[in-house]
Design an enzyme around this catalytic site. Structure first.
Site, PDB file in Angstrom:
ATOM      1  N   CYS A 444     -14.732  -1.050  44.671  1.00 57.48           N
ATOM      2  CA  CYS A 444     -13.371  -0.662  44.282  1.00 57.48           C
ATOM      3  C   CYS A 444     -12.349  -1.705  44.691  1.00 57.48           C
ATOM      4  O   CYS A 444     -11.173  -1.595  44.340  1.00 57.48           O
ATOM      5  CB  CYS A 444     -13.003   0.680  44.904  1.00 57.48           C
ATOM      6  SG  CYS A 444     -14.170   2.005  44.573  1.00 57.48           S
ATOM      7  N   GLU A 446     -10.934  -2.336  47.605  1.00 61.07           N
ATOM      8  CA  GLU A 446      -9.894  -2.006  48.562  1.00 61.07           C
ATOM      9  C   GLU A 446     -10.207  -2.520  49.955  1.00 61.07           C
ATOM     10  O   GLU A 446      -9.367  -2.439  50.851  1.00 61.07           O
ATOM     11  CB  GLU A 446      -9.648  -0.489  48.629  1.00 61.07           C
ATOM     12  CG  GLU A 446     -10.712   0.315  49.346  1.00 61.07           C
ATOM     13  CD  GLU A 446     -11.745   0.894  48.393  1.00 61.07           C
ATOM     14  OE1 GLU A 446     -12.307   1.954  48.702  1.00 61.07           O
ATOM     15  OE2 GLU A 446     -11.968   0.273  47.336  1.00 61.07           O
TER      16      GLU A 446
END
Length: 759
Positions: A444, A446
């Protein structure tokens, strides 16, 4: 009153006996009335009993180290510490009969019951208050084991206070552990089998070490497969391309019969042996014996779901052999690396982990890599290319013209600015070069990660707080959960070497679009700045108590998914498709939730893809004032990501920017030129107007349709429920569970953004 004053005085001058030495009948009273004391000089500044607003207090006493006989035996063998006695009945009774505040008209509770409610020892499924108890108990068991195994001070009074605070914060969904934590923490996976990797969300592995022989060729492929089978999503790079010549198994040597164990380890090792055989001319071909692998459709103990049988592994062995055999005599290429990783992902999907999370990182100047998902050039990759998102390591100052033409078509590749990730924590702070060893990120994007590093995330919901003080109090509990997870070792030595040093954590915020709509951007900035400072202080205190390094980085913005649904929050920083939507949830035909949902009046129909499933439509309202995604320009989305990277996240901000191909597509190049100096990573998704398809997970609807659906459902009158005078109140709290099976393993980041479904 006199007793309270005396007890406060005695607590400041004495140390309490450990309740482990009390009989069970006396332990509950121990936590409410002081009983036996021993004189001892304890500094007031190092030992205090927290008051109701104890977010400003320090919890770390100089109590004497534990002398538990269960720490280390005479021969140096570590044993299980005595179990933490959590939360007496009088405390839990305050929560047992409260209906949890699940979000989105029952959707949150459906997701909870389907995904996180485990089977208890008595054969019944957990209620929410019991899931929270299991999670908190597992968290403090990990702390207690660490403290006692290292001869440190375990303070039961402090533990009870922290545990009760954490329990209340999770129960009321002010913060939530990651889906993997709700699913695994405190379960037999952690309490009996010590599989602490199951508590981590995602990981990254580099192929670069193939070049100098510091790892076997198969090592990164084995790591990705092993982690994926545990539900951990993995990022990988292509830096090992060109490092080794594919030789093929020696035809001059006899074949080796390899009997595959019926275990995750057995599957992984067989893949490793097969891959390595193509790079060692002294090894002959392998013949695999699959007879020990259990047949399909048998329950998988601990991880949930059912077995797939040996067929997916047979297919993987076949495809690996075909991929490598056709390239014998050539160096290991970018395409071959990604092919092998993607084929492994497809096998994991076929083996009853129904989704995959991979991200590949390559060179933006490498046409071979950029065209991996151009199925006109690589038609053979259509069968498995979907198992990874593809991104590039972009140098600052790159000419983005050519690569943006590709993005306009399908949104890929995404961008990771590794220079920014290595130099900066928050982008508003001076360069600190903390992450110079970072090599990539998770699916993702992040979390900045080193090779073989895993990440643990937690999710805080700012809108569920009444004040900044309340928010800061929650941050302490959330960070304590995540820091505790770093105490658990994995079964990968390379991972432990990185994780024990970095102790990387991602405290994330969700419901950001809702918070901005209700409280404004100025208050979000204040909460981000004050919250970040508070987390650094909490990290210092906890690290000193556990005697471990401070976390290299501490905050993030994750994309979220099922966890935000529990709390009724928008995911991460992303805006919803519309204020009003229909969310479709797939449930087994045998699910105990079907009949209650029919009673409430929800639309339920057969799944058009899976014959053994039904699809339930849940109307949801994201809240007054929340703008829809079509109202948010590409530039505003990028600006919000940069805002959060500047004031909150010292890791990264997971941001998928939706753009209009016709009007905003030509501006992509210029947007990247500006924001490359403000972000560490970003991906794009062109908005499509080709219409929907049957049973889409999310469907935007207007106010009239939402109210029309609500009017047909079982509702209750309320004076604050809008124009139709009704509000939907769905509650499964009092519906007993007859399901005797654990939910399937929680997979990856519980996000709809980084998790890919087969097509």
């Amino acid at each position: 009153m006199l007793i309270k004053v005396l007890s406060r005085y005695i607590f400041n001058k004495c140390v309490l006996f450990s309740p482990r030495n009390f009989p069970p009948s006396a332990q509950s009273s121990y936590y409410s009335v002081f009983t036996f004391v021993l004189p001892r000089n304890i500094s007031r500044q190092n030992f205090s009993i927290p008051k109701p607003n104890f977010w400003t207090r320090k919890y770390f006493s100089s109590a004497r180290p534990s002398t538990s006989k269960n720490s280390i035996t005479a021969d140096g063998v570590h044993k299980k510490a005595e179990e933490f006695r959590l939360l007496n009945d009088s405390f839990l009774s305050n929560y047992k009969n409260i209906a949890p505040s699940f979000g989105f008209n029952g959707l949150g509770e459906i997701v909870y019951r389907r995904t996180y409610s485990r089977v208890k020892a008595d054969g019944k499924k957990e209620q929410w208050w019991e899931t929270v108890e299991r999670v908190v108990k597992g968290t403090f068991n990990m702390q207690k084991r660490w403290i006692e195994q290292n001869g440190l001070a375990w303070d039961p009074i402090k533990a009870q206070e922290l545990a009760q605070s954490m329990y209340d914060k999770i129960f009321n969904m002010k913060f939530l552990p990651p889906g993997r934590g709700l699913w695994a923490m405190g379960s037999p996976l952690t309490e009996e089998r010590d599989i602490y990797a199951s508590l981590n969300n995602c990981a990254f592995v580099s192929t670069e070490n193939m070049r100098d022989g510091r790892s076997s060729i198969s090592a990164p492929f084995k790591f990705l497969m092993d982690a994926s089978m545990l539900g951990v999503g993995v990022g990988f790079d292509t830096k090992g391309a060109g490092s080794k010549l594919i030789r093929g198994p020696s035809t001059l040597r006899s074949s080796t019969v390899y009997v595959i164990e019926d275990s995750r380890e057995g599957w992984v090792e067989s893949v490793g042996e097969l891959i390595d055989s193509y790079f060692d001319e002294n090894v002959g071909p392998y013949e695999f014996d699959y007879s020990q692998i259990r047949p399909p459709n048998l329950p998988i103990k601990g991880f949930g779901g059912v077995s797939s049988g040996p067929q997916p592994l047979k297919q993987l062995h076949k495809h690996i052999s075909q991929t490598l055999s056709k390239n014998i005599g050539a160096p290991l290429s970018v395409t071959t690396i990604v092919d092998l990783m993607n084929l492994i992902g497809k096998c994991v999907v076929s083996g009853n982990i129904r989704r995959a999370a991979e991200i590949a990182f390559g060179d933006p100047q490498d046409n071979e890599y950029i065209n991996l998902k151009n199925y006109e050039i690589n038609p053979h990759r259509r069968e498995y290319g979907w198992t990874s998102n593809n991104s590039v390591f972009s140098p600052l100052g790159l000419d983005y013209t050519k690569i943006c033409e590709r993005i306009k078509k399908n949104g890929e590749p995404g961008f990771a600015w590794l220079d920014n990730a290595q130099k900066y924590s928050r982008m508003c702070d001076p360069p600190d070069h903390k992450d110079t060893r970072a090599q990539g990120g998770n699916p993702c994007l992040e979390q900045t990660l080193e090779s073989y590093e895993l990440c643990c995330l937690v999710e805080i919901f700012p809108l569920n707080h009444t004040s900044l003080e309340d928010f800061l109090d929650t941050l302490r509990s959330a960070f304590l959960y995540a820091k505790t997870v770093t105490l658990g070792k994995t079964h990968w030595p390379q991972s432990n070497a990185v994780m024990l040093r970095n102790r990387r954590i991602g405290c994330g915020l969700s419901g950001i679009a809702q918070f901005i709509s209700h409280q404004g951007l100025s208050k979000l900035k204040l909460w981000c700045e004050e919250g970040y400072k508070h987390i650094q202080n909490v990290d210092k205190e906890l690290s000193e108590w556990f005697c471990i390094p401070k976390s290299i980085k501490t905050t993030t913005i994750k994309p979220s998914g099922s966890v935000s649904l529990l709390a009724g929050a928008t995911p991460g920083m992303h805006y919803p498709e519309s204020r009003y939507c229909i969310r479709r949830v797939r449930l087994s035909k045998s699910s105990e939730l079907i009949q209650p949902l029919k009673k409430f009046g929800f639309k339920i129909e057969p799944d058009v893809v899976e014959p053994n499933s039904l699809v339930v439509e849940i109307p949801i309202d994201y809240g007054e004032g929340v703008r829809s995604l079509k109202e948010i320009s590409m530039w505003e989305q990028l600006s919000l990501a940069a805002f959060l990277q500047k004031y909150w996240s010292d890791n990264q901000v997971s941001c998928t920017v939706t753009f209009e191909p016709e009007t905003e597509g030509p501006m992509l190049k210029y947007a990247l030129e500006y924001f490359q100096y403000q972000l560490k990573g970003v991906s794009f998704l062109p908005r499509m107007f080709s219409g929907g398809y049957a049973q889409m997970p999310i469907e935007a609807i207007n106010t009239e349709r939402y109210e029309s659906i609500i009017s047909t459902l079982l509702t209750k009158p309320t004076p604050h429920s809008g124009s139709n005078g009704k509000i939907l109140k769905v509650d499964f709290h009092d519906i007993p569970s007859e399901d005797k099976s654990d939910p399937d393993i929680e997979r990856y980041c519980d996000s709809n953004i980084c998790v890919l479904d087969p097509v």
